[in-house]
Design an enzyme around this catalytic site. Structure first.
Site: not given
Ligand code: S3P
Length: 425
Positions: A20-21, A92, A120, A165, A313, A344, A386
């Site tokens: 996904k990222s 997010g 958030r 993050s 995650d 969570r 999740r």
């Molecule tokens: C992500 C970073 C993480 C992760 C999210 C995807 C990303 O969040 O929990 O599912 O793609 O950069 P945080 O940056 O808030 O830790």
């Protein structure tokens, strides 16, 4: 959705959907690049489709074919002002990375998202974006979206992020592409580094040393071919299911094992679990491998500190795994879980308690005493993908029926999750 089967074992092989990222970043950076970016094994989950939608609204042509996505980039300065508010849905990553890009534009824009995203915290990106010189306003004055962003000429900064993050780090680095000098971010511990790897691959001047990443402004990005590895966060459900259910053997093909993401493999090893890493290769800077997992006798462990960002995650599914381990598992320094798609920490402890696990919550995590048999119950997913997937896996070791409400929220990151699970059992 109801789970009533009695599982004997999980057998077979599976290719999990794309990371996904990495899928989000390929669309975003492809949009800002010169030329065409071809993305294969792209994750067609709702979150990544939100990213596609936002960039289309800014004039980027993105073609979707069954086997690939083509992003016809506009260059760093080629995005148009969107005609309407940009809707990031539940994502997010879309919200925070897009905000960094919008801060560098000459136009003004608004971004929002669904009910979960509207709760958030966005202060964590508003503060550094203001320091960079952008004007960013939370329209309800609550530190959340909707945000109104007016790009300005930006100045390079060095930012000490209070949280590890990748979304915050990436937001700042992307704004840094548009600033007048080097922009850098230091985190308390290293978060996933897909932005740094992919921006370098697209031609940006990025440096990473320890927990500091920096970017030099101005360098053009060039469209590239991105082969997205399988998402280790999606593979995690099958790793845990196979470890827990006796007699299981599952081969997960082409899974991303980037060290900033593979904390789950280290935890499984520390619990005595058997996962073999086979056929390791590096694609676009991202290490990828096949994972062969067997059911294993497990013992408790401690999950804390710098390990947390590398498995953030996977904590819900690791908590499920801890219920079958002998002895005690302690999870600490995981307060970030309170501000994910749901709280969570609360949902894991509450739902596992109702299934009969011996679990207690702490300020920043939980303590799980393994060995109690779980029993089926009704699990409210709170629309958190999740949570739904973790408790579908918990149902495999529970007596009786487990019912998951709003189970279709898995569409966010893994639309075919239930089909894939049922195929292996
Ligand atoms: C992500 C970073 C993480 C992760 C999210 C995807 C990303 O969040 O929990 O599912 O793609 O950069 P945080 O940056 O808030 O830790």
């Amino acid at each position: 959705m109801k789970f009533t089967h009695t599982t004997r074992s999980l057998k077979g092989e599976l290719t999990v959907p794309g990371d996904k990222s990495i899928s989000h970043r390929a669309v975003m950076f492809g949009s800002l690049a010169k030329g065409t970016t071809e993305i294969t094994h792209f994750l067609r989950g709702a979150d990544c489709l939100s990213t596609i939608d936002c960039f289309r609204k800014m004039g980027v042509e993105i073609q979707e074919f069954p086997e690939r996505i083509l992003v016809h980039g506009k260059g760093l300065h080629g995005l148009h002002a969107p005609a309407s508010i940009l809707n990031c849905g539940n994502s997010g990553t879309t919200t925070r990375l897009l905000a960094g890009i919008l801060a560098g534009q000459t136009f003004s824009s608004e971004i929002t998202g669904d009910a979960s995203i509207q709760k958030r915290p966005m202060e964590r990106i508003i503060k550094p974006l203001l320091q960079l010189g952008a004007s960013v306003k939370s329209l309800k004055n609550n530190g959340c979206v909707p945000l109104k962003i007016q790009g300005h000429p930006l100045k390079g900064i060095h930012y000490h992020s209070p949280v590890a993050s990748a979304q915050v780090k990436s937001c700042i680095l992307l704004a840094g592409l548009y600033s007048d000098d080097i922009t850098s971010v230091t985190e308390p511990s290293l978060s996933r580094n897909h932005t740094e790897l992919m921006l370098s691959y697209f031609g940006a001047r990025v440096r990473a040393e320890g927990t500091t990443s920096s970017i030099a402004p101005g360098s053009s990005l060039y469209g590239a071919s991105v082969k997205v590895p399988g998402d280790i966060s999606s593979a995690a459900y099958f790793l845990v299911a196979a470890l827990m259910v006796p007699g299981s053997e599952v081969l997960l093909r082409n899974v991303g094992i980037n060290p900033t993401r593979n904390g789950i493999l280290r935890v499984i090893r520390s619990m005595g679990g058997e996962v073999k890493i086979l056929n390791k290769i590096i694609v676009g800077g991202e290490p990828t491998a096949d994972l062969l997992v067997h059911s294993s006798h497990l013992h408790g462990t401690v999950i804390e500190g710098t390990l947390i960002p590398s498995l953030i995650d996977e904590i819900p599914i690791l908590a499920v795994l801890a219920t079958v381990a002998e002895g005690t598992t302690v999870i600490r320094n995981a307060e970030e879980l309170k501000v994910k798609e749901s709280n969570r920490l609360n949902l894991i402890v509450d739902n596992l308690s109702r299934m009969g696990a011996d679990i207690e919550s702490t300020e920043d995590g939980m303590i799980i005493h393994g060995g109690r048999t779980l029993r089926g119950t009704v699990i409210d997913s709170h629309l958190d993908h999740r949570i739904a997937m973790s408790f579908a896996v918990a149902s495999l070791i529970a007596d009786g029926e487990t019912e998951i409400t709003n189970a279709e929220c898995v569409n966010i990151s893994y639309p075919a999750f239930y089909e894939d699970l049922f195929r292996l059992i």
